[in-house]
Design a protein around this motif. Structure first.
Motif, PDB file in Angstrom:
ATOM      1  N   ASP A  96      39.193  33.807  25.654  1.00  0.00           N
ATOM      2  CA  ASP A  96      37.809  33.948  26.095  1.00  0.00           C
ATOM      3  C   ASP A  96      37.584  35.409  26.487  1.00  0.00           C
ATOM      4  OD1 ASP A  96      35.278  33.526  27.061  1.00  0.00           O
ATOM      5  OD2 ASP A  96      35.945  32.683  28.973  1.00  0.00           O
ATOM      6  N   HIS A  97      36.733  36.113  25.753  1.00  0.00           N
ATOM      7  CA  HIS A  97      36.603  37.554  25.985  1.00  0.00           C
ATOM      8  C   HIS A  97      35.172  38.002  26.250  1.00  0.00           C
ATOM      9  CE1 HIS A  97      34.969  38.409  21.884  1.00  0.00           C
ATOM     10  NE2 HIS A  97      35.609  37.292  21.598  1.00  0.00           N
ATOM     11  N   HIS A  98      34.210  37.070  26.400  1.00  0.00           N
ATOM     12  CA  HIS A  98      32.810  37.461  26.545  1.00  0.00           C
ATOM     13  C   HIS A  98      32.384  37.565  28.010  1.00  0.00           C
ATOM     14  CE1 HIS A  98      31.426  37.927  22.534  1.00  0.00           C
ATOM     15  NE2 HIS A  98      31.855  36.749  22.152  1.00  0.00           N
ATOM     16  N   PHE A  99      33.079  38.402  28.767  1.00  0.00           N
ATOM     17  CA  PHE A  99      32.665  38.727  30.121  1.00  0.00           C
ATOM     18  C   PHE A  99      33.495  39.911  30.570  1.00  0.00           C
ATOM     19  CE2 PHE A  99      35.987  35.603  30.322  1.00  0.00           C
ATOM     20  CZ  PHE A  99      36.846  36.088  31.279  1.00  0.00           C
ATOM     21  N   ALA A 100      33.249  40.393  31.785  1.00  0.00           N
ATOM     22  CA  ALA A 100      33.889  41.627  32.257  1.00  0.00           C
ATOM     23  C   ALA A 100      35.282  41.326  32.801  1.00  0.00           C
ATOM     24  CB  ALA A 100      33.019  42.284  33.326  1.00  0.00           C
ATOM     25  N   TRP A 101      36.260  41.323  31.910  1.00  0.00           N
ATOM     26  CA  TRP A 101      37.654  41.216  32.324  1.00  0.00           C
ATOM     27  C   TRP A 101      38.068  42.488  33.079  1.00  0.00           C
ATOM     28  CZ3 TRP A 101      41.934  37.875  31.031  1.00  0.00           C
ATOM     29  CH2 TRP A 101      41.594  36.744  30.269  1.00  0.00           C
ATOM     30  N   GLU A 102      39.063  42.350  33.958  1.00  0.00           N
ATOM     31  CA  GLU A 102      39.766  43.530  34.443  1.00  0.00           C
ATOM     32  C   GLU A 102      40.686  44.014  33.326  1.00  0.00           C
ATOM     33  OE1 GLU A 102      41.718  42.961  38.133  1.00  0.00           O
ATOM     34  OE2 GLU A 102      39.900  42.395  39.216  1.00  0.00           O
ATOM     35  N   ALA A 103      40.767  45.317  33.167  1.00  0.00           N
ATOM     36  CA  ALA A 103      41.473  45.887  32.012  1.00  0.00           C
ATOM     37  C   ALA A 103      42.925  45.431  31.942  1.00  0.00           C
ATOM     38  CB  ALA A 103      41.393  47.414  32.064  1.00  0.00           C
ATOM     39  N   ASP A 104      43.648  45.496  33.063  1.00  0.00           N
ATOM     40  CA  ASP A 104      45.066  45.110  33.052  1.00  0.00           C
ATOM     41  C   ASP A 104      45.231  43.618  32.772  1.00  0.00           C
ATOM     42  OD1 ASP A 104      45.741  47.707  33.566  1.00  0.00           O
ATOM     43  OD2 ASP A 104      45.995  47.418  35.734  1.00  0.00           O
ATOM     44  N   SER A 105      44.340  42.819  33.307  1.00  0.00           N
ATOM     45  CA  SER A 105      44.421  41.379  33.082  1.00  0.00           C
ATOM     46  C   SER A 105      44.162  41.033  31.623  1.00  0.00           C
ATOM     47  CB  SER A 105      43.422  40.641  33.977  1.00  0.00           C
ATOM     48  OG  SER A 105      43.744  40.802  35.342  1.00  0.00           O
TER      49      SER A 105
END
Length: 388
Positions: A257-266
């Protein structure tokens, strides 16, 4: 003021030639001799200034000719994973009748791979080829592309610099880091419980014990449930079964699931986890696929790995479909709301943004991955970390 001058000098080098320090000094001297000759009407001063100007003209023409008929080819670069070493290979061939000397060759690699790499071509005889091989540490996941190679020389007089770009496109694919898991409870438990997809435990036992295609040596990462104990006892070493069909007929779809503001390291952890789980599921004889809202459903190893190399978190677009595939899903996310939407029989991995963050997985089992402990250790933890 220095920056505009530098840009102007660089533009001159690329379009024609730019004077070196020595060339500029020599040009000033020629002007001084010419001015003195004009005032004194001394013929030898005219000859001297004209000779210097002729040398300057040669110094401007010869570097341009030196870069002609130098052909460059790039060999394809094999994809690697983060932490591995990239090997790039270029071949330079002198197609002219004269030797090429003192030419700086710079491969303008993508900034994601590091600084441009440079070598000096000391001497390349006519019709001779030279292989230039250099290595890079792959430290960042992605698909990196760049336009080509830059040649620069002031040979033979060192009075003017000439710089030319050669279209030698480069492309490098760096997969996320892949961990060789020896066990993974969240996958090992697939098929061990009753579900609407798998009719009973007996079907699972028949598929894991009665559909053996071959016996082979145990390899690191093979699940313990595939060990053939009789053959292991006879040969004195672990033997495992290769199954004619996938284990229990299970199909596993790993969804990122990639359609939101992930933290970069996570997000990097999630991409690495998806790749590691994909290879572990394949070794476990599962029919494993990969899905994102951007790429859709993928089942080819090469396309899955390239999708994992290319993917980045992004805002939800108007033309992007978020309809999830049907089947047994392993959902990787950092958005706790999506966990409540999973159907029974699905599983999840939740990547914490902070160690104190808590999450409720609803009626589906899953694992919480924290940002502190090593990822392989968390993926291989025993069933006491398998939450439901």
């Amino acid at each position: 003021m220095a920056q505009p001058q530098h840009n102007f000098h660089l533009s001159l080098e690329r379009r024609w030639v730019a004077p070196a320090y020595g060339g500029g000094i020599l040009f000033v001297i020629a002007l001084c001799f010419f001015g003195a000759a004009t005032n004194t009407m001394a013929g030898w001063l005219y000859v001297l200034s004209g000779t210097i100007l002729a040398i300057l003209c040669l110094g401007a023409i010869l570097p341009v000719r030196a870069l002609r008929q130098l052909e460059i080819w790039r060999s394809p670069t094999a994809p690697v994973s983060v932490g591995e070493v990239l090997s790039l290979h270029l071949t330079l061939t002198n197609d002219s009748k004269n030797a090429k000397t003192l030419i700086a060759v710079t491969d303008q690699i993508s900034s994601g791979l590091g600084a441009p790499r440079r070598t000096v071509l000391e001497t390349l005889l006519p019709q001779e080829s030279l292989d230039w091989v250099y290595e890079l540490d792959a430290q960042k996941r992605g698909v990196f592309q760049w336009e080509g190679v830059e040649l620069r020389t002031a040979n033979p007089l060192g009075l003017f610099w000439c710089r030319r770009q050669r279209p030698v496109p480069g492309r490098v694919v760096v997969y996320p880091q892949i961990f060789p898991l020896s066990s993974c409870p969240i996958i090992d438990h697939i098929g061990s419980e009753d579900s609407t997809k798998f009719q009973s435990e007996n079907l699972y036992q028949n598929a894991t014990e009665g559909m053996t295609k071959a016996i082979r040596n145990y390899r690191m990462g093979d699940p313990m449930r595939l060990i053939h104990w009789r053959s292991s006892a006879r040969f004195g070493e672990f033997k495992v079964r290769e199954l004619e069909i996938t284990t229990g007929g299970e199909e596993l779809i790993i969804c990122l699931d990639h359609h939101f503001a992930w933290e970069a390291d996570s997000f990097e952890q999630a991409a690495s986890a998806a790749a590691s789980l994909y290879f572990y599921a394949r070794r476990s004889q599962l029919n494993v696929k990969f899905w994102t809202a951007q790429s859709g459903l993928l089942n080819s190893r090469a396309t899955i790995l390239e999708a994992l190399a290319r993917i980045n978190p992004e805002p939800l677009g108007e033309n992007t479909s978020l309809s999830r595939p049907e089947g047994s899903l392993l959902w990787l996310t950092q958005n706790p709301q999506t966990l409540l939407e999973l159907n029974p029989g699905n599983r999840w991995l939740f990547f914490q943004g902070a160690p104190e963050q808590t999450v409720t997985g609803g009626h589906c089992p899953g694992l919480i991955i924290n940002p502190i402990d090593p990822l392989p250790q968390q993926l291989q933890r025993q069933s006491d970390r398998l939450l439901s």
